[in-house]
Design a protein around this motif. Structure first.
Motif, short mmCIF file in Angstrom:
data_model
loop_
_atom_site.label_atom_id
_atom_site.label_comp_id
_atom_site.label_asym_id
_atom_site.label_seq_id
_atom_site.Cartn_x
_atom_site.Cartn_y
_atom_site.Cartn_z
N CYS A 161 0.86 -1.18 0.00
CA CYS A 161 0.00 0.00 0.00
C CYS A 161 0.90 1.23 0.00
CB CYS A 161 -0.92 0.00 1.22
SG CYS A 161 -0.05 0.28 2.77
N GLY A 162 0.32 2.41 0.04
CA GLY A 162 1.10 3.64 -0.01
C GLY A 162 1.85 3.93 1.28
N GLY A 163 1.58 3.13 2.30
CA GLY A 163 2.22 3.40 3.60
C GLY A 163 3.56 2.72 3.78
N SER A 164 4.02 2.05 2.71
CA SER A 164 5.31 1.35 2.80
C SER A 164 6.44 2.34 2.54
CB SER A 164 5.33 0.23 1.75
OG SER A 164 6.60 -0.36 1.71
N LYS A 165 7.36 2.45 3.51
CA LYS A 165 8.45 3.41 3.34
C LYS A 165 9.74 2.81 3.86
CE LYS A 165 9.36 8.29 4.18
NZ LYS A 165 9.03 9.45 5.00
N LYS A 168 9.67 -0.34 5.70
CA LYS A 168 8.93 -0.43 6.96
C LYS A 168 7.45 -0.09 6.74
CE LYS A 168 12.41 -1.54 9.52
NZ LYS A 168 12.48 -2.84 10.17
N CYS A 169 6.65 -0.44 7.71
CA CYS A 169 5.20 -0.26 7.62
C CYS A 169 4.80 1.06 8.27
CB CYS A 169 4.54 -1.43 8.32
SG CYS A 169 2.75 -1.30 8.48
N GLU A 170 3.77 1.70 7.73
CA GLU A 170 3.34 2.96 8.32
C GLU A 170 2.69 2.75 9.70
OE1 GLU A 170 0.22 4.95 6.19
OE2 GLU A 170 -0.90 3.11 5.85
N ALA A 171 2.23 1.51 9.93
CA ALA A 171 1.60 1.23 11.23
C ALA A 171 2.61 1.32 12.36
CB ALA A 171 0.94 -0.14 11.21
N SER A 172 3.83 0.88 12.09
CA SER A 172 4.90 0.95 13.09
C SER A 172 6.24 0.83 12.40
CB SER A 172 4.73 -0.18 14.12
OG SER A 172 5.93 -0.36 14.83
N GLN A 173 7.15 1.66 12.79
CA GLN A 173 8.49 1.61 12.20
C GLN A 173 9.23 0.34 12.59
OE1 GLN A 173 10.29 3.67 9.90
NE2 GLN A 173 8.13 4.05 9.54
N GLU A 174 8.73 -0.35 13.60
CA GLU A 174 9.37 -1.60 14.01
C GLU A 174 8.93 -2.77 13.14
OE1 GLU A 174 8.64 -2.13 18.16
OE2 GLU A 174 9.72 -0.28 18.65
N LYS A 175 7.84 -2.52 12.36
CA LYS A 175 7.32 -3.63 11.53
C LYS A 175 7.86 -3.52 10.12
CE LYS A 175 2.99 -4.19 14.03
NZ LYS A 175 1.56 -3.93 14.03
N ASP A 176 8.32 -4.68 9.60
CA ASP A 176 8.75 -4.70 8.21
C ASP A 176 7.52 -4.68 7.31
OD1 ASP A 176 11.50 -4.94 8.70
OD2 ASP A 176 11.27 -7.08 9.14
N CYS A 177 7.67 -4.05 6.14
CA CYS A 177 6.59 -4.11 5.16
C CYS A 177 6.62 -5.52 4.56
CB CYS A 177 6.77 -3.06 4.06
SG CYS A 177 5.60 -3.31 2.71
N ALA A 178 5.51 -6.24 4.69
CA ALA A 178 5.45 -7.62 4.21
C ALA A 178 5.75 -7.67 2.72
CB ALA A 178 4.08 -8.21 4.48
N TRP A 179 5.30 -6.63 2.01
CA TRP A 179 5.45 -6.66 0.55
C TRP A 179 6.88 -6.40 0.09
CZ3 TRP A 179 2.63 -9.02 -2.80
CH2 TRP A 179 1.41 -9.50 -2.33
N VAL A 180 7.63 -5.70 0.88
CA VAL A 180 9.06 -5.54 0.57
C VAL A 180 9.76 -6.87 0.82
CG1 VAL A 180 11.19 -4.36 1.24
CG2 VAL A 180 9.06 -3.06 1.01
#
Lengths: 229, 142
Positions: A161-165, A168-180
Protein backbone atom coordinates in the motif's frame (compact mmCIF):
# COMPACT_ATOMS: atom_id res chain seq x y z
CA UNK A 1 3.28 -23.60 17.64
CA UNK A 2 0.62 -21.71 19.54
CA UNK A 3 2.28 -18.98 21.54
CA UNK A 4 0.84 -17.99 24.88
CA UNK A 5 1.75 -15.33 27.41
CA UNK A 6 1.10 -15.70 31.11
CA UNK A 7 -1.47 -13.34 32.56
CA UNK A 8 -0.23 -11.03 35.27
CA UNK A 9 0.05 -12.60 38.69
CA UNK A 10 -2.52 -10.12 39.97
CA UNK A 11 -5.08 -11.28 37.40
CA UNK A 12 -4.43 -14.92 38.20
CA UNK A 13 -4.59 -14.34 41.95
CA UNK A 14 -7.89 -12.45 41.59
CA UNK A 15 -9.38 -15.37 39.69
CA UNK A 16 -8.52 -18.01 42.29
CA UNK A 17 -8.28 -16.20 45.64
CA UNK A 18 -11.80 -17.16 46.74
CA UNK A 19 -11.35 -20.86 46.02
CA UNK A 20 -10.38 -23.53 48.51
CA UNK A 21 -8.32 -25.68 46.17
CA UNK A 22 -6.85 -25.29 42.70
CA UNK A 23 -4.94 -27.66 40.45
CA UNK A 24 -2.42 -25.79 38.31
CA UNK A 25 -2.46 -27.79 35.09
CA UNK A 26 0.29 -27.36 32.54
CA UNK A 27 0.30 -28.34 28.90
CA UNK A 28 3.45 -30.05 27.65
CA UNK A 29 3.30 -29.08 24.00
CA UNK A 30 3.15 -25.60 22.40
CA UNK A 31 3.02 -23.47 25.54
CA UNK A 32 5.80 -25.54 27.09
CA UNK A 33 8.02 -24.70 24.12
CA UNK A 34 7.25 -21.00 24.38
CA UNK A 35 7.92 -21.25 28.11
CA UNK A 36 4.54 -19.99 29.20
CA UNK A 37 2.64 -23.03 30.45
CA UNK A 38 4.83 -26.12 30.66
CA UNK A 39 5.90 -28.14 33.69
CA UNK A 40 8.45 -25.56 34.82
CA UNK A 41 6.03 -22.67 34.56
CA UNK A 42 3.49 -24.71 36.53
CA UNK A 43 6.10 -25.07 39.28
CA UNK A 44 6.79 -21.35 39.28
CA UNK A 45 3.15 -20.29 39.33
CA UNK A 46 2.26 -22.84 42.01
CA UNK A 47 5.16 -21.63 44.17
CA UNK A 48 4.03 -18.04 43.74
CA UNK A 49 0.44 -18.92 44.60
CA UNK A 50 1.47 -20.90 47.69
CA UNK A 51 3.57 -18.02 48.96
CA UNK A 52 0.89 -15.43 48.18
CA UNK A 53 -1.87 -17.41 49.89
CA UNK A 54 0.31 -17.85 52.94
CA UNK A 55 1.09 -14.15 53.11
CA UNK A 56 -2.57 -13.28 52.55
CA UNK A 57 -3.51 -15.59 55.40
CA UNK A 58 -5.84 -17.75 53.33
CA UNK A 59 -5.69 -21.50 52.93
CA UNK A 60 -5.78 -22.62 49.33
CA UNK A 61 -4.67 -26.10 48.43
CA UNK A 62 -2.46 -25.69 45.37
CA UNK A 63 -1.72 -28.78 43.30
CA UNK A 64 0.56 -29.19 40.30
CA UNK A 65 0.28 -31.41 37.25
CA UNK A 66 1.24 -31.28 33.59
CA UNK A 67 -0.18 -33.39 30.81
CA UNK A 68 1.18 -33.92 27.32
CA UNK A 69 -1.56 -31.87 25.66
CA UNK A 70 -4.80 -30.31 26.80
CA UNK A 71 -6.28 -30.38 23.30
CA UNK A 72 -6.53 -34.20 23.20
CA UNK A 73 -9.06 -36.00 25.35
CA UNK A 74 -6.98 -39.07 26.18
CA UNK A 75 -4.25 -37.12 27.96
CA UNK A 76 -6.71 -36.02 30.62
CA UNK A 77 -7.06 -39.64 31.80
CA UNK A 78 -3.81 -39.27 33.73
CA UNK A 79 -5.16 -36.48 35.95
CA UNK A 80 -8.90 -37.22 36.07
CA UNK A 81 -8.78 -38.77 39.55
CA UNK A 82 -6.38 -36.17 40.90
CA UNK A 83 -8.57 -33.37 39.53
CA UNK A 84 -11.50 -34.58 41.67
CA UNK A 85 -9.62 -33.46 44.77
CA UNK A 86 -9.75 -29.84 43.63
CA UNK A 87 -12.42 -27.19 43.22
CA UNK A 88 -11.07 -25.79 39.97
CA UNK A 89 -8.37 -26.18 37.35
CA UNK A 90 -6.04 -23.30 36.64
CA UNK A 91 -5.15 -24.22 33.09
CA UNK A 92 -1.86 -23.04 31.65
CA UNK A 93 -2.82 -24.19 28.15
CA UNK A 94 -3.90 -22.10 25.18
CA UNK A 95 -7.56 -21.13 24.82
CA UNK A 96 -8.35 -24.43 23.11
CA UNK A 97 -6.84 -26.37 25.99
CA UNK A 98 -8.70 -24.37 28.63
CA UNK A 99 -12.00 -25.03 26.86
CA UNK A 100 -11.30 -28.72 26.37
CA UNK A 101 -10.29 -28.98 29.99
CA UNK A 102 -13.69 -27.52 31.00
CA UNK A 103 -15.44 -29.90 28.62
CA UNK A 104 -13.62 -33.09 29.56
CA UNK A 105 -13.71 -32.42 33.30
CA UNK A 106 -17.22 -30.93 33.33
CA UNK A 107 -18.66 -29.53 35.60
CA UNK A 108 -15.31 -28.52 37.10
CA UNK A 109 -14.29 -24.90 36.57
CA UNK A 110 -11.42 -24.29 34.20
CA UNK A 111 -9.67 -20.93 34.69
CA UNK A 112 -7.15 -19.62 32.15
CA UNK A 113 -3.71 -18.58 33.38
CA UNK A 114 -2.48 -17.57 29.93
CA UNK A 115 -3.51 -15.23 27.18
CA UNK A 116 -3.26 -17.04 23.85
CA UNK A 117 -1.35 -14.81 21.47
CA UNK A 118 -0.77 -16.36 18.06
CA UNK A 119 0.57 -19.17 15.88
CA UNK A 120 4.22 -18.42 15.54
CA UNK A 121 7.86 -19.39 15.48
CA UNK A 122 10.83 -19.04 17.79
CA UNK A 123 12.92 -16.28 16.22
CA UNK A 124 15.49 -16.35 18.99
CA UNK A 125 15.72 -17.65 22.53
CA UNK A 126 12.83 -16.06 24.39
CA UNK A 127 11.58 -14.30 21.28
CA UNK A 128 8.49 -15.53 19.46
CA UNK A 129 6.83 -14.01 16.42
CA UNK A 130 3.54 -14.53 14.65
CA UNK A 131 3.64 -16.25 11.27
CA UNK A 132 0.18 -17.63 10.57
CA UNK A 133 -3.38 -16.37 10.97
CA UNK A 134 -4.92 -19.79 10.28
CA UNK A 135 -6.96 -18.26 7.44
CA UNK A 136 -7.73 -21.68 6.00
CA UNK A 137 -6.66 -20.75 2.48
CA UNK A 138 -2.88 -20.79 2.27
CA UNK A 139 -1.29 -18.60 -0.39
CA UNK A 140 2.35 -18.90 0.72
CA UNK A 141 3.40 -20.61 -2.53
CA UNK A 142 2.63 -17.42 -4.43
CA UNK A 143 4.36 -15.08 -2.00
CA UNK A 144 7.75 -16.69 -1.57
CA UNK A 145 6.83 -18.23 1.76
CA UNK A 146 5.96 -14.92 3.43
CA UNK A 147 2.38 -14.55 4.57
CA UNK A 148 0.88 -11.19 3.65
CA UNK A 149 -2.20 -12.04 5.72
CA UNK A 150 -0.06 -12.15 8.85
CA UNK A 151 2.93 -9.91 8.24
CA UNK A 152 1.09 -7.07 6.47
CA UNK A 153 -0.76 -4.88 8.97
CA UNK A 154 -3.66 -4.62 6.50
CA UNK A 155 -3.47 -8.27 5.37
CA UNK A 156 -3.25 -7.07 1.76
CA UNK A 157 -2.96 -9.87 -0.81
CA UNK A 158 -2.03 -7.47 -3.64
CA UNK A 159 0.28 -5.00 -1.91
CA UNK A 160 2.15 -2.94 -1.02
CA UNK A 161 0.00 0.00 0.00
CA UNK A 162 1.10 3.64 -0.01
CA UNK A 163 2.22 3.40 3.60
CA UNK A 164 5.31 1.35 2.80
CA UNK A 165 8.45 3.41 3.34
CA UNK A 166 12.07 2.26 3.37
CA UNK A 167 10.94 -1.30 3.89
CA UNK A 168 8.93 -0.43 6.96
CA UNK A 169 5.20 -0.26 7.62
CA UNK A 170 3.34 2.96 8.32
CA UNK A 171 1.60 1.23 11.23
CA UNK A 172 4.90 0.95 13.09
CA UNK A 173 8.49 1.61 12.20
CA UNK A 174 9.37 -1.60 14.01
CA UNK A 175 7.32 -3.63 11.53
CA UNK A 176 8.75 -4.70 8.21
CA UNK A 177 6.59 -4.11 5.16
CA UNK A 178 5.45 -7.62 4.21
CA UNK A 179 5.45 -6.66 0.55
CA UNK A 180 9.06 -5.54 0.57
CA UNK A 181 9.97 -8.84 2.20
CA UNK A 182 7.96 -10.70 -0.44
CA UNK A 183 9.62 -8.72 -3.26
CA UNK A 184 13.10 -9.42 -1.92
CA UNK A 185 12.39 -13.11 -1.40
CA UNK A 186 10.94 -13.55 -4.90
CA UNK A 187 13.94 -11.70 -6.32
CA UNK A 188 16.28 -14.18 -4.63
CA UNK A 189 14.20 -16.99 -6.10
CA UNK A 190 14.29 -15.39 -9.59
CA UNK A 191 10.51 -15.30 -9.52
CA UNK A 192 9.81 -11.57 -9.68
CA UNK A 193 7.76 -12.21 -12.79
CA UNK A 194 5.24 -13.97 -10.55
CA UNK A 195 4.33 -10.61 -9.07
CA UNK A 196 2.69 -9.75 -12.40
CA UNK A 197 0.10 -12.37 -11.71
CA UNK A 198 -3.20 -11.06 -10.48
CA UNK A 199 -4.23 -13.45 -7.82
CA UNK A 200 -7.77 -14.60 -7.56
CA UNK A 201 -9.91 -13.48 -4.70
CA UNK A 202 -9.04 -15.28 -1.53
CA UNK A 203 -11.65 -17.65 -0.23
CA UNK A 204 -12.62 -16.10 3.06
CA UNK A 205 -15.51 -18.49 3.59
CA UNK A 206 -13.20 -20.81 5.51
CA UNK A 207 -12.77 -18.15 8.14
CA UNK A 208 -16.24 -18.65 9.55
CA UNK A 209 -16.26 -19.74 13.16
CA UNK A 210 -16.12 -22.20 14.73
CA UNK A 211 -13.89 -23.97 12.23
CA UNK A 212 -14.00 -27.70 11.79
CA UNK A 213 -11.86 -30.05 9.76
CA UNK A 214 -12.79 -33.64 9.11
CA UNK A 215 -10.45 -36.19 7.60
CA UNK A 216 -12.67 -39.13 6.74
CA UNK A 217 -9.75 -41.54 6.55
CA UNK A 218 -9.30 -41.26 10.26
CA UNK A 219 -12.93 -41.27 11.32
CA UNK A 220 -14.02 -44.23 13.37
CA UNK A 221 -15.03 -46.89 10.84
CA UNK A 222 -18.65 -47.98 10.70
CA UNK A 223 -20.36 -50.98 9.08
CA UNK A 224 -21.79 -50.10 5.70
CA UNK A 225 -25.56 -50.21 5.64
CA UNK A 226 -26.95 -52.92 3.38
CA UNK A 227 -29.12 -51.55 0.59
CA UNK A 228 -32.80 -52.40 0.84
CA UNK A 229 -33.66 -55.54 -1.11
CA UNK B 1 12.51 -8.72 74.16
CA UNK B 2 15.99 -9.35 72.89
CA UNK B 3 16.22 -9.83 69.16
CA UNK B 4 17.60 -13.31 68.63
CA UNK B 5 16.90 -13.47 64.93
CA UNK B 6 19.72 -15.10 63.03
CA UNK B 7 19.00 -15.10 59.31
CA UNK B 8 19.42 -18.11 57.11
CA UNK B 9 21.20 -17.06 53.92
CA UNK B 10 21.53 -19.42 50.97
CA UNK B 11 24.29 -18.85 48.44
CA UNK B 12 24.23 -20.59 45.07
CA UNK B 13 27.89 -20.56 44.05
CA UNK B 14 29.56 -21.69 40.88
CA UNK B 15 32.32 -24.25 41.32
CA UNK B 16 34.87 -22.41 39.21
CA UNK B 17 34.70 -18.91 40.65
CA UNK B 18 32.58 -18.00 43.65
CA UNK B 19 32.96 -21.38 45.38
CA UNK B 20 36.72 -21.19 44.89
CA UNK B 21 36.61 -17.66 46.28
CA UNK B 22 34.73 -18.97 49.33
CA UNK B 23 37.33 -21.70 49.69
CA UNK B 24 40.12 -19.15 49.40
CA UNK B 25 38.41 -16.97 52.00
CA UNK B 26 38.70 -19.93 54.36
CA UNK B 27 42.35 -20.50 53.48
CA UNK B 28 43.06 -16.83 54.05
CA UNK B 29 41.19 -16.98 57.35
CA UNK B 30 38.95 -14.18 56.26
CA UNK B 31 36.02 -13.84 58.55
CA UNK B 32 32.55 -13.81 57.00
CA UNK B 33 29.03 -14.34 58.21
CA UNK B 34 28.38 -17.88 59.44
CA UNK B 35 24.72 -17.52 58.42
CA UNK B 36 25.55 -18.39 54.82
CA UNK B 37 24.83 -21.89 53.53
CA UNK B 38 26.55 -22.59 50.25
CA UNK B 39 25.04 -24.67 47.48
CA UNK B 40 27.76 -25.53 45.01
CA UNK B 41 26.86 -25.74 41.35
CA UNK B 42 28.99 -26.58 38.35
CA UNK B 43 27.79 -23.32 36.83
CA UNK B 44 25.31 -20.69 37.98
CA UNK B 45 23.70 -21.16 34.57
CA UNK B 46 22.07 -24.17 36.21
CA UNK B 47 20.21 -21.93 38.67
CA UNK B 48 16.56 -21.82 37.82
CA UNK B 49 14.04 -19.23 38.96
CA UNK B 50 12.21 -22.12 40.61
CA UNK B 51 15.27 -22.97 42.77
CA UNK B 52 15.36 -19.39 44.01
CA UNK B 53 11.65 -19.31 44.82
CA UNK B 54 11.86 -22.71 46.53
CA UNK B 55 14.67 -21.45 48.75
CA UNK B 56 12.39 -18.70 50.01
CA UNK B 57 9.42 -21.05 50.22
CA UNK B 58 11.52 -23.33 52.40
CA UNK B 59 12.39 -20.50 54.76
CA UNK B 60 15.54 -18.75 53.54
CA UNK B 61 15.71 -15.15 54.74
CA UNK B 62 18.03 -14.08 51.94
CA UNK B 63 19.46 -15.76 48.88
CA UNK B 64 22.29 -14.82 46.61
CA UNK B 65 23.68 -16.26 43.43
CA UNK B 66 27.42 -15.86 42.96
CA UNK B 67 28.81 -16.58 39.53
CA UNK B 68 31.95 -15.76 37.62
CA UNK B 69 32.80 -12.27 36.50
CA UNK B 70 31.35 -11.22 33.17
CA UNK B 71 33.33 -12.77 30.35
CA UNK B 72 35.05 -15.40 32.47
CA UNK B 73 32.32 -18.04 32.81
CA UNK B 74 33.75 -21.51 32.36
CA UNK B 75 30.68 -22.30 30.27
CA UNK B 76 30.77 -19.05 28.30
CA UNK B 77 27.63 -17.31 29.54
CA UNK B 78 26.06 -19.32 32.34
CA UNK B 79 26.60 -16.43 34.74
CA UNK B 80 24.70 -14.09 32.43
CA UNK B 81 21.77 -16.51 32.27
CA UNK B 82 21.85 -16.69 36.06
CA UNK B 83 21.63 -12.92 36.27
CA UNK B 84 18.49 -12.97 34.11
CA UNK B 85 16.98 -15.66 36.34
CA UNK B 86 17.69 -13.53 39.40
CA UNK B 87 15.98 -10.55 37.77
CA UNK B 88 12.94 -12.71 36.99
CA UNK B 89 12.83 -14.20 40.47
CA UNK B 90 13.02 -10.71 42.00
CA UNK B 91 9.98 -9.73 39.92
CA UNK B 92 8.04 -12.81 41.03
CA UNK B 93 8.96 -12.25 44.69
CA UNK B 94 7.70 -8.68 44.45
CA UNK B 95 4.44 -9.92 42.93
CA UNK B 96 3.74 -12.18 45.88
CA UNK B 97 4.76 -9.61 48.46
CA UNK B 98 8.31 -10.62 49.45
CA UNK B 99 11.00 -7.93 49.37
CA UNK B 100 13.08 -8.45 46.19
CA UNK B 101 16.11 -7.08 48.08
CA UNK B 102 16.32 -10.44 49.79
CA UNK B 103 17.74 -11.80 46.55
CA UNK B 104 20.88 -10.64 44.76
CA UNK B 105 23.33 -11.61 42.04
CA UNK B 106 27.09 -11.25 42.48
CA UNK B 107 29.95 -11.80 40.08
CA UNK B 108 32.98 -13.00 42.00
CA UNK B 109 36.32 -14.12 40.56
CA UNK B 110 38.00 -17.21 42.05
CA UNK B 111 40.75 -14.98 43.39
CA UNK B 112 38.40 -12.47 45.00
CA UNK B 113 37.83 -13.99 48.42
CA UNK B 114 37.38 -10.51 49.87
CA UNK B 115 34.39 -9.88 47.64
CA UNK B 116 32.86 -13.21 48.60
CA UNK B 117 33.18 -12.37 52.27
CA UNK B 118 31.70 -8.95 51.56
CA UNK B 119 28.74 -10.46 49.68
CA UNK B 120 28.07 -12.91 52.50
CA UNK B 121 28.15 -10.13 55.10
CA UNK B 122 26.07 -7.78 52.95
CA UNK B 123 23.27 -10.31 52.41
CA UNK B 124 23.24 -11.28 56.08
CA UNK B 125 23.06 -7.61 57.00
CA UNK B 126 20.18 -7.08 54.56
CA UNK B 127 18.29 -10.00 56.08
CA UNK B 128 18.89 -8.54 59.56
CA UNK B 129 17.46 -5.21 58.43
CA UNK B 130 14.46 -6.71 56.63
CA UNK B 131 13.73 -9.20 59.41
CA UNK B 132 12.68 -12.82 59.00
CA UNK B 133 11.25 -14.11 55.74
CA UNK B 134 7.58 -12.97 55.86
CA UNK B 135 6.49 -16.50 54.97
CA UNK B 136 7.74 -17.58 58.39
CA UNK B 137 6.07 -14.77 60.31
CA UNK B 138 2.81 -14.15 58.44
CA UNK B 139 -0.14 -16.42 57.84
CA UNK B 140 -0.19 -20.12 58.44
CA UNK B 141 2.47 -22.55 57.52
CA UNK B 142 1.87 -24.49 54.31
Amino acid sequence: MIVGERKTFEQIWDSIKDLKSVLVLGCGTCVAVCQAGGEKEVGLLAAELRMKSQLAGVTIKIGEATIERQCDREFFDAIKDKAKEYEAILSMACGAGVQYCAEVLEPMRSIPALDTRFIGVTEAQGNWAERCRACGNCVLADYGGICPMTICAKSLVNGPCGGSKNGKCEASQEKDCAWVLIYNRLKKQNRLVDLNKVLTVKDYSKQTHPGRYINEVYLKPRMEEKSAQ
Amino acid sequence: MENTFEPKVVAFCCHYCAYSAADLAGSMRLEYSPNVRIVRLMCTGKVDTLHLLKAFEDGADAVFVAGCEEGSCHFQEGNLFARQKVIEAKKLLKEVGIEPERLEMYHIAASNSVLFAKAADEMTERAHKLGPNPLKTQGKSI
